[in-house]
Design a protein around this motif. Structure first.
Motif, PDB file in Angstrom:
ATOM      1  N   ASP A 112      43.790  32.735  52.699  1.00  0.00           N
ATOM      2  CA  ASP A 112      43.073  33.996  52.919  1.00  0.00           C
ATOM      3  C   ASP A 112      41.779  33.627  53.646  1.00  0.00           C
ATOM      4  OD1 ASP A 112      45.116  34.900  51.279  1.00  0.00           O
ATOM      5  OD2 ASP A 112      43.809  35.926  49.863  1.00  0.00           O
ATOM      6  N   LYS A 113      41.759  33.841  54.964  1.00  0.00           N
ATOM      7  CA  LYS A 113      40.589  33.367  55.722  1.00  0.00           C
ATOM      8  C   LYS A 113      40.109  34.388  56.752  1.00  0.00           C
ATOM      9  CE  LYS A 113      43.451  30.764  58.872  1.00  0.00           C
ATOM     10  NZ  LYS A 113      43.865  29.492  59.420  1.00  0.00           N
ATOM     11  N   ASP A 114      40.434  35.656  56.535  1.00  0.00           N
ATOM     12  CA  ASP A 114      39.990  36.705  57.450  1.00  0.00           C
ATOM     13  C   ASP A 114      38.672  37.335  57.014  1.00  0.00           C
ATOM     14  OD1 ASP A 114      42.318  36.395  59.043  1.00  0.00           O
ATOM     15  OD2 ASP A 114      43.451  37.542  57.563  1.00  0.00           O
ATOM     16  N   GLU A 115      38.103  36.810  55.913  1.00  0.00           N
ATOM     17  CA  GLU A 115      36.857  37.354  55.395  1.00  0.00           C
ATOM     18  C   GLU A 115      35.681  36.664  56.098  1.00  0.00           C
ATOM     19  OE1 GLU A 115      39.309  35.880  53.492  1.00  0.00           O
ATOM     20  OE2 GLU A 115      40.327  37.814  53.175  1.00  0.00           O
ATOM     21  N   ARG A 116      34.532  37.363  56.125  1.00  0.00           N
ATOM     22  CA  ARG A 116      33.396  36.848  56.905  1.00  0.00           C
ATOM     23  C   ARG A 116      32.768  35.615  56.283  1.00  0.00           C
ATOM     24  NH1 ARG A 116      28.781  40.959  58.332  1.00  0.00           N
ATOM     25  NH2 ARG A 116      28.132  40.325  56.234  1.00  0.00           N
ATOM     26  N   ASP A 117      32.631  35.615  54.960  1.00  0.00           N
ATOM     27  CA  ASP A 117      32.187  34.364  54.358  1.00  0.00           C
ATOM     28  C   ASP A 117      32.995  34.099  53.101  1.00  0.00           C
ATOM     29  OD1 ASP A 117      30.297  34.260  51.825  1.00  0.00           O
ATOM     30  OD2 ASP A 117      29.783  36.115  52.899  1.00  0.00           O
ATOM     31  N   PHE A 118      33.118  32.825  52.791  1.00  0.00           N
ATOM     32  CA  PHE A 118      34.035  32.413  51.735  1.00  0.00           C
ATOM     33  C   PHE A 118      33.303  32.117  50.437  1.00  0.00           C
ATOM     34  CE2 PHE A 118      36.320  30.744  55.679  1.00  0.00           C
ATOM     35  CZ  PHE A 118      37.072  31.919  55.821  1.00  0.00           C
ATOM     36  N   SER A 119      32.055  32.605  50.324  1.00  0.00           N
ATOM     37  CA  SER A 119      31.293  32.314  49.103  1.00  0.00           C
ATOM     38  C   SER A 119      31.733  33.204  47.940  1.00  0.00           C
ATOM     39  CB  SER A 119      29.796  32.448  49.360  1.00  0.00           C
ATOM     40  OG  SER A 119      29.498  33.763  49.761  1.00  0.00           O
ATOM     41  N   ALA A 120      32.274  34.388  48.258  1.00  0.00           N
ATOM     42  CA  ALA A 120      32.732  35.269  47.178  1.00  0.00           C
ATOM     43  C   ALA A 120      34.115  34.832  46.693  1.00  0.00           C
ATOM     44  CB  ALA A 120      32.785  36.719  47.662  1.00  0.00           C
ATOM     45  N   PRO A 121      34.407  35.038  45.407  1.00  0.00           N
ATOM     46  CA  PRO A 121      35.746  34.719  44.912  1.00  0.00           C
ATOM     47  C   PRO A 121      36.753  35.807  45.320  1.00  0.00           C
ATOM     48  CG  PRO A 121      34.481  35.736  43.173  1.00  0.00           C
ATOM     49  CD  PRO A 121      33.554  35.605  44.356  1.00  0.00           C
ATOM     50  N   ILE A 122      38.012  35.612  44.984  1.00  0.00           N
ATOM     51  CA  ILE A 122      39.035  36.645  45.095  1.00  0.00           C
ATOM     52  C   ILE A 122      39.618  36.842  43.700  1.00  0.00           C
ATOM     53  CG2 ILE A 122      41.260  37.277  46.119  1.00  0.00           C
ATOM     54  CD1 ILE A 122      40.517  35.867  48.648  1.00  0.00           C
ATOM     55  N   VAL A 123      39.891  38.097  43.367  1.00  0.00           N
ATOM     56  CA  VAL A 123      40.480  38.428  42.068  1.00  0.00           C
ATOM     57  C   VAL A 123      41.810  39.108  42.319  1.00  0.00           C
ATOM     58  CG1 VAL A 123      40.227  39.863  39.999  1.00  0.00           C
ATOM     59  CG2 VAL A 123      38.234  38.658  40.916  1.00  0.00           C
ATOM     60  N   SER A 124      42.863  38.660  41.636  1.00  0.00           N
ATOM     61  CA  SER A 124      44.179  39.262  41.817  1.00  0.00           C
ATOM     62  C   SER A 124      44.725  39.750  40.483  1.00  0.00           C
ATOM     63  CB  SER A 124      45.095  38.229  42.479  1.00  0.00           C
ATOM     64  OG  SER A 124      46.301  38.070  41.812  1.00  0.00           O
ATOM     65  N   VAL A 125      45.318  40.952  40.494  1.00  0.00           N
ATOM     66  CA  VAL A 125      45.876  41.579  39.291  1.00  0.00           C
ATOM     67  C   VAL A 125      47.368  41.796  39.516  1.00  0.00           C
ATOM     68  CG1 VAL A 125      45.811  43.626  37.803  1.00  0.00           C
ATOM     69  CG2 VAL A 125      43.683  42.776  38.838  1.00  0.00           C
TER      70      VAL A 125
END
Ligand code: MD3
Ligand code: FE
Length: 208
Positions: free
Chosen positions: A128-141
């Motif tokens: 997942d690399k289409d986000e502007r910065d990678f400092s935020a996590p991702i949460v999946s449900v």
């Protein structure tokens, strides 16, 4: 007494929270139905012209889309030209609470991607690399029928570990694990009382 939430640490900055979203499952599915009535689930095309196996939609300030032009986030649904439905407060609160319980403070998702898998649908290994910065996590449900998720490394060639994701399970990953390759094995035919033969997955991201 409330049961102590379980956190399975699978890597330095990746966690599985078994059943974390279970208590809210009916409210989550009701909201998914409302969102997808406005912005229907659809199979999008990859830049190379293949149809993705999973159907998808979005809610929030932005949505993730793919077509012949490429992968990107945009504020409108390409099928209708309308803004994506608002992210329900219930979704936002769940994602923020899950992130915080894994040590990611102040998560402020601006996208919720909704994936819907039918039997035999999966998702190949990707980052997942289409986000502007990678400092935020991702949460999946995860909701509905179970799936095996593939948890790879930072190189495509790294052999992935397999984990079973069941109804109500939440996965949180960030930090050093944010750019790991990952995927979903083809869903087996089964039935869940709330979703029928389908698996739904919500992924909360900070795109901008
Ligand atoms: C990533 N969705 O939409 S999320 C996607 O279940 C996507 O629909 C999958 O990948 C789904 O981009 C997987 C679950 C997940 C779990 C662990 C990971 C993604 C991960 C670990 C590292 C990176
Ligand atoms: Fe992904």
């Amino acid at each position: 007494m409330m049961p102590e939430p379980r956190i399975d640490k699978i890597s330095t900055h990746s966690f599985i929270l078994p059943g974390f979203a279970r208590a809210e499952d009916e409210a989550l599915m009701t909201a998914i139905k409302q969102i997808t009535a406005e912005a229907p689930l659809r199979q999008m095309s990859t830049p190379r012209g293949f149809k993705m196996a999973a159907q998808l939609s979005n809610c929030g300030d932005y949505g993730w889309v793919t077509d012949r032009q490429g992968y990107r986030y945009q504020q409108t649904d390409p099928d209708s030209g309308e803004p994506w439905p608002e992210m329900p407060a219930l979704f936002q609160a769940l994602a923020v609470r899950a992130a915080a319980s894994c040590g990611f403070d102040d998560f402020a998702p601006d996208v919720c991607l909704i994936n819907c898998y039918q039997p035999r649908a999966g998702m190949g290994l990707h980052q997942d690399k289409d986000e502007r910065d990678f400092s935020a996590p991702i949460v999946s449900v995860s909701l509905g029928v179970p799936a095996i998720f593939l948890f790879g490394g930072l190189q495509r060639r790294d052999k992935p570990e397999h984990y079973l994701l069941q109804h109500g399970d939440v996965v949180v990953w960030g930090g050093d694990d944010r750019l790991r390759f990952h995927g979903i094995q083809a869903i087996k035919l089964s039935h869940h009382p709330l979703t029928g033969q389908y698996r739904y997955n919500l992924t909360f991201r900070r795109a901008f």
